[in-house]
Design a protein around this motif. Structure first.
Motif, PDB file in Angstrom:
ATOM      1  N   ALA A  51     -13.621  -4.758 -15.616  1.00 32.20           N
ATOM      2  CA  ALA A  51     -12.954  -5.274 -16.815  1.00 32.20           C
ATOM      3  C   ALA A  51     -13.953  -5.860 -17.798  1.00 32.20           C
ATOM      4  CB  ALA A  51     -11.909  -6.315 -16.411  1.00 32.20           C
ATOM      5  N   LYS A  52     -15.092  -6.304 -17.282  1.00 27.56           N
ATOM      6  CA  LYS A  52     -16.105  -6.883 -18.168  1.00 27.56           C
ATOM      7  C   LYS A  52     -16.684  -5.830 -19.115  1.00 27.56           C
ATOM      8  CE  LYS A  52     -17.407 -10.568 -14.980  1.00 27.56           C
ATOM      9  NZ  LYS A  52     -18.503 -11.198 -14.200  1.00 27.56           N
ATOM     10  N   LEU A  53     -16.726  -4.564 -18.662  1.00 23.76           N
ATOM     11  CA  LEU A  53     -17.231  -3.501 -19.547  1.00 23.76           C
ATOM     12  C   LEU A  53     -16.240  -3.193 -20.667  1.00 23.76           C
ATOM     13  CD1 LEU A  53     -18.925  -0.994 -17.057  1.00 23.76           C
ATOM     14  CD2 LEU A  53     -19.994  -2.675 -18.554  1.00 23.76           C
ATOM     15  N   ARG A 104     -19.487   2.550 -10.995  1.00 24.37           N
ATOM     16  CA  ARG A 104     -20.666   2.056 -10.291  1.00 24.37           C
ATOM     17  C   ARG A 104     -20.850   0.546 -10.440  1.00 24.37           C
ATOM     18  NH1 ARG A 104     -25.280   6.362 -12.263  1.00 24.37           N
ATOM     19  NH2 ARG A 104     -24.586   8.187 -11.043  1.00 24.37           N
ATOM     20  N   GLY A 105     -20.615   0.056 -11.669  1.00 28.60           N
ATOM     21  CA  GLY A 105     -20.910  -1.337 -11.960  1.00 28.60           C
ATOM     22  C   GLY A 105     -22.323  -1.479 -12.481  1.00 28.60           C
ATOM     23  N   GLN A 119     -25.827  -5.762 -24.886  1.00 32.68           N
ATOM     24  CA  GLN A 119     -24.720  -6.628 -24.477  1.00 32.68           C
ATOM     25  C   GLN A 119     -24.533  -6.714 -22.962  1.00 32.68           C
ATOM     26  OE1 GLN A 119     -23.233  -8.367 -26.924  1.00 32.68           O
ATOM     27  NE2 GLN A 119     -24.689  -7.281 -28.249  1.00 32.68           N
ATOM     28  N   LEU A 120     -25.019  -5.718 -22.231  1.00 29.13           N
ATOM     29  CA  LEU A 120     -24.755  -5.658 -20.790  1.00 29.13           C
ATOM     30  C   LEU A 120     -25.262  -6.865 -19.992  1.00 29.13           C
ATOM     31  CD1 LEU A 120     -25.276  -1.885 -19.879  1.00 29.13           C
ATOM     32  CD2 LEU A 120     -23.139  -3.167 -20.084  1.00 29.13           C
ATOM     33  N   PRO A 121     -26.453  -7.446 -20.287  1.00 30.03           N
ATOM     34  CA  PRO A 121     -26.906  -8.599 -19.480  1.00 30.03           C
ATOM     35  C   PRO A 121     -25.904  -9.751 -19.449  1.00 30.03           C
ATOM     36  CG  PRO A 121     -28.728  -7.742 -20.772  1.00 30.03           C
ATOM     37  CD  PRO A 121     -27.500  -7.024 -21.246  1.00 30.03           C
ATOM     38  N   ASN A 122     -25.099  -9.886 -20.482  1.00 30.19           N
ATOM     39  CA  ASN A 122     -24.107 -10.964 -20.496  1.00 30.19           C
ATOM     40  C   ASN A 122     -22.768 -10.548 -19.906  1.00 30.19           C
ATOM     41  OD1 ASN A 122     -25.921 -12.690 -21.837  1.00 30.19           O
ATOM     42  ND2 ASN A 122     -25.355 -11.786 -23.816  1.00 30.19           N
ATOM     43  N   HIS A 123     -22.706  -9.319 -19.432  1.00 26.38           N
ATOM     44  CA  HIS A 123     -21.435  -8.809 -18.892  1.00 26.38           C
ATOM     45  C   HIS A 123     -21.678  -8.016 -17.607  1.00 26.38           C
ATOM     46  CE1 HIS A 123     -20.643  -9.557 -23.181  1.00 26.38           C
ATOM     47  NE2 HIS A 123     -19.400  -9.838 -22.796  1.00 26.38           N
ATOM     48  N   GLN A 124     -22.404  -8.619 -16.662  1.00 24.38           N
ATOM     49  CA  GLN A 124     -22.642  -7.944 -15.375  1.00 24.38           C
ATOM     50  C   GLN A 124     -21.316  -7.825 -14.617  1.00 24.38           C
ATOM     51  OE1 GLN A 124     -26.424  -9.098 -13.246  1.00 24.38           O
ATOM     52  NE2 GLN A 124     -26.224 -10.907 -14.554  1.00 24.38           N
ATOM     53  N   THR A 125     -21.094  -6.685 -14.019  1.00 22.68           N
ATOM     54  CA  THR A 125     -19.833  -6.458 -13.299  1.00 22.68           C
ATOM     55  C   THR A 125     -19.992  -6.576 -11.788  1.00 22.68           C
ATOM     56  OG1 THR A 125     -20.203  -4.059 -13.112  1.00 22.68           O
ATOM     57  CG2 THR A 125     -19.125  -4.869 -15.115  1.00 22.68           C
ATOM     58  N   LEU A 126     -21.213  -6.540 -11.267  1.00 30.24           N
ATOM     59  CA  LEU A 126     -21.435  -6.588  -9.823  1.00 30.24           C
ATOM     60  C   LEU A 126     -21.742  -8.022  -9.385  1.00 30.24           C
ATOM     61  CD1 LEU A 126     -23.535  -3.351  -9.211  1.00 30.24           C
ATOM     62  CD2 LEU A 126     -21.095  -3.709  -8.823  1.00 30.24           C
TER      63      LEU A 126
END
Length: 769
Positions: free
Chosen positions: A105-107, A179-180, A256-263
């Motif tokens: 959901a973070k993505l 994958r995450g 933006q991904l470093p602030n929205h890690q899914t794993l």
């Protein structure tokens, strides 16, 4: 009453033949109280036997023990090599894949944010540097940025509603949602594999999928993101500069991904899996056969040639020796274990016979009193079992041994503490498989503690006892270690025996502190009073003594005088002078009930007994003993002091009123003799030397008050007369007092009374009087 081994009233006309030893032995063991005590001792022996490992031989080695010869295996056994097993487990765990939970959901937050940014770009009429900053590469020159922005915006205008771009983004992100993504691994290197992980989603926690770390690490996702967007946009066939569009969209998402890690690392499930893998690893066992040198780990021996003479044992040595000992015990046959148990019981029987013989001949009161006997035997057995269990982990067996010796010394005599403490030390030494050096250390602590605890007048003294015990124990441990071959220099760093001796000294000091803390409970349990507690009872501000000063001042003055002369007399024969003194303060507290009926309190000249018949007067006088006992119990005086109140008149007669009754009967012409029973104190007779001293001191002090001229000769005659009368009245027959001690008491009382009633020099103004 004991008179140099013979009775004062022997029958010279008795011609009965002496009994044989066998007949005496049979008569002795026919007594029921003997068998009850034998049963107690047998029960204690069983408790010791079970509590110290039953049929299992003791393990004779301890950390820092220096073997005097090379130690080899006695039996074949397999040793669990914990280091090798842990290494195998570590290898298996290092290959394990750690478990991560994926929250895709973070993505969605990232993609929604991207769409909003793209709409903002479309809504701008010209170049917006702040808006465009999240899309351009840092390597681009400033003059290149604005044309690139214009080209990017022109490509977006080809899909003004962004439907095709949205579709491309959603299709491209499906793989990354499954994958995450993560910034870096959240588990440590030693916790599992660093190349692959297991991932599950909240929708299906049991479905664990394996992914390469490189496929989910954000730092490695820019190119896969750009390529995925490029392929999806190209399939739309709606854009001319697909490379630019894919590059700028991928770059924005990548930032933006470093602030929205899914794993997220699932530590609990990973630990469960790790524990399961460890359990599945086979234990590494190293076989040994009889005669093999025992080394903890052959691959990690670092040059050690096994457990050899002259080198202190370390923890790893103890582990392998314990494994060999367990194997040795397990291969013993039932017959061998039975023989070992019989040897155990033989030792216990010898020790109990030794202690029993000593008590029978030197401390028979401990055997007569069944409660005290059970308490001593129970303490004896408990100390041994406690020492055995403490040694298993702490090596502090000297603590219960020293505490036991000090408790017995406080409760009874230091001779009893010495013999019982030495026997406890012997059994503990044997049960733990220790040597002569340890036995000597235990006995030194027992001896020091038992002698120093004989007189406890303050709590600080117990601290000093602990310090002195520590010094003696330390010195003894060092000396016995040197003589026993234990004091060597190991690795040129520290004397091995110095550490052992220091530990023994600390444990001895700890024993003194424990006695300081638990002294009130010891006094309560064993019903004894130390000098410390007796001094507390001697405080004049105590409620009973304060009432005596106010209501019966004459009785209080009498009690003070009795206390003074009784203490001196008791000290003269080696009895407890302080107990005599403090008990004397309270021996007449029963007179508080009717103080006006006792002559020392009749200051007004009126005598209450003038209106009573002698029998009634005697009843009032005799009642002060019973009243005193009741008051003492109400105020929780110690039992030893209550016994002194009961026994200080024994079964003597109230002579004055008995004589008065006889005179009245004679005057009235009555032919029947006066019933003596109405004028006798209920007793019991004095049971201790201290009670005998109290009886004599009380009688002679009262009698001396009646002397008009207390000259030394008259005082001496009076004391000897009273003493002889008590002796002939059989008042001392139930006490251990000897005739020699009685004579010493007489001399002490005479000396003290002469000092009190000495004649005084008349001053000139008194010459005419």
């Amino acid at each position: 009453m004991v008179a140099n081994g013979s009775s004062p009233k022997s029958n010279r006309f008795s011609f009965a033949l002496p009994k044989s030893r066998i007949s005496k032995f049979v008569v002795f063991f026919r007594r029921g109280e003997i068998w009850s005590r034998i049963l107690v001792c047998l029960t204690a022996m069983l408790v010791i036997w079970f509590g110290t490992g039953a049929m299992k031989p003791p393990f004779p080695y301890r950390t820092r023990f220096v073997p005097q010869r090379e130690v080899v295996a006695r039996v074949a056994f397999e040793f669990h090599d914990k280091a090798a097993t842990a290494e195998q487990q570590g290898i298996a765990v290092s290959k394990m894949r750690c478990i991560y939970r994926n929250d895709p959901a973070k993505l969605d937050i990232v993609t929604n944010g991207l769409i909003e940014k793209l709409y903002e770009v479309l809504s701008e009429d010209g170049y917006n540097a702040k808006l465009w900053s999240s899309f351009f590469a840092k390597s681009e020159q400033e003059e290149e940025i604005e044309p690139v922005f214009a080209t990017f915006r022109a490509e977006l205008e080809r899909d003004p509603r962004l439907d095709k771009i949205k579709k491309s983004i959603n299709e491209s992100m499906k793989l990354f949602r499954r994958r995450g993504v993560l910034q870096s691994l959240q588990h440590e290197v030693f916790q599992g594999s660093n190349t692959t992980i297991l991932v599950y989603g909240d929708d299906d926690p049991e479905n664990l999928q394996v992914f390469e770390v490189s496929d989910v690490r954000i730092l490695e996702l820019f190119l896969p993101l750009r390529d995925s967007f490029h392929d999806q946009l190209q399939q739309q066939d709606a854009f001319e500069n697909v490379d630019l569009l894919a590059d700028r969209i991928a770059r924005w998402i990548f930032e933006q991904l470093p602030n929205h890690q899914t794993l997220i690392f699932d530590k609990e499930r990973t630990e469960q899996k790790r524990a399961k893998i460890r359990d599945e690893v086979s234990v590494v066992l190293r076989p040994y056969v009889p005669g093999d040198r025992m080394v903890y780990d052959l691959e990690r021996a670092e040059g050690r040639q096994g457990i050899i003479a002259g080198k202190p044992l370390v923890n790893s040595d103890i582990e392998i020796l314990m494994a060999e000992h367990e194997a040795y015990c397990n291969q013993l046959t039932t017959f061998e274990k039975l023989i070992y148990s019989l040897a155990d019981f033989g030792l216990y029987l010898a020790v109990f016979l030794l202690c029993g013989a000593y008590m029978y001949f030197r401390q028979r009161d401990l055997i007569r009193d069944f409660g005290k006997f059970c308490l001593v035997v129970f303490s004896f057995a408990t100390t041994i079992v406690l020492a055995w269990w403490i040694d298993d982990s702490w090596r502090a067996e000297i603590v219960p041994i020293a505490v036991f010796a000090m408790v017995i010394s406080i409760a009874y005599r230091h001779e009893v503490a010495l013999i019982l403490g030495a026997c406890v030390s012997l059994v503990v030494t044997y049960s733990l498989g220790l040597g002569l050096t340890d036995f000597v250390v235990f006995v030194s602590a027992v001896t020091t503690g038992s002698f120093l605890c004989n007189d406890i007048s303050s709590r600080t003294r117990l601290v000093y006892v602990g310090i002195f015990m520590a010094l003696i124990t330390f010195a003894t441990a060092m000396g016995s270690g040197v003589l026993g071959g234990q004091a060597i220099i190991w690795e040129n760093v520290v004397a091995n025996q110095l550490l052992i001796a220091a530990w023994y000294g600390f444990c001895a000091f700890l024993s003194g502190l424990l006695i300081t803390v638990f002294l009130p409970f010891v006094e309560l349990l064993f019903d004894v009073q130390t000098d410390l507690s007796l001094l507390e009872w001697s405080d004049p501000s105590h409620e009973l003594l304060h009432k005596m000063i106010q209501r019966a001042p004459g009785t209080y003055n009498h009690s003070i005088n009795v206390a003074s002369i009784a203490e001196t007399a008791a000290d003269e024969i080696g009895a407890n002078g302080l107990l005599c003194r403090v008990s004397a303060y309270y021996h007449d507290i029963g007179k508080l009930i009717k103080p006006e009926y006792f002559v020392e309190n009749q200051t007004s000249g009126e005598n209450k007994h003038d209106s009573l018949v002698p029998a009634m007067s005697a009843l009032v006088i005799i009642a002060h003993v019973k009243d005193g006992v009741e008051l003492a119990k109400k105020h929780r005086l110690p039992k030893s002091m209550i016994d002194m109140i009961k026994q200080h008149h024994g079964t003597t007669r109230v002579e004055y009123f008995y004589s008065q009754a006889g005179k009245e009967a004679e005057a009235n012409g009555e032919k029947e003799e006066v019933d003596e029973a109405n004028f006798l104190y209920p007793g019991p007779k004095p049971q201790t030397k201290e009670a005998c001293v109290m009886m004599l001191a009380d009688s002679v002090e009262s009698a001396c008050r009646s002397l008009t001229e207390p000259a030394p000769a008259r005082i001496e005659t009076l004391v000897k007369e009273i003493s002889s009368r008590k002796l002939n009245d059989d008042q001392f027959s139930e006490s251990p007092l000897t005739l020699r001690e009685l004579h010493l008491i007489e001399q002490s009382l005479i000396k003290s009374l002469i000092s009190v009633y000495h004649s005084r020099v008349k001053y000139p103004e008194q010459q005419g009087e």
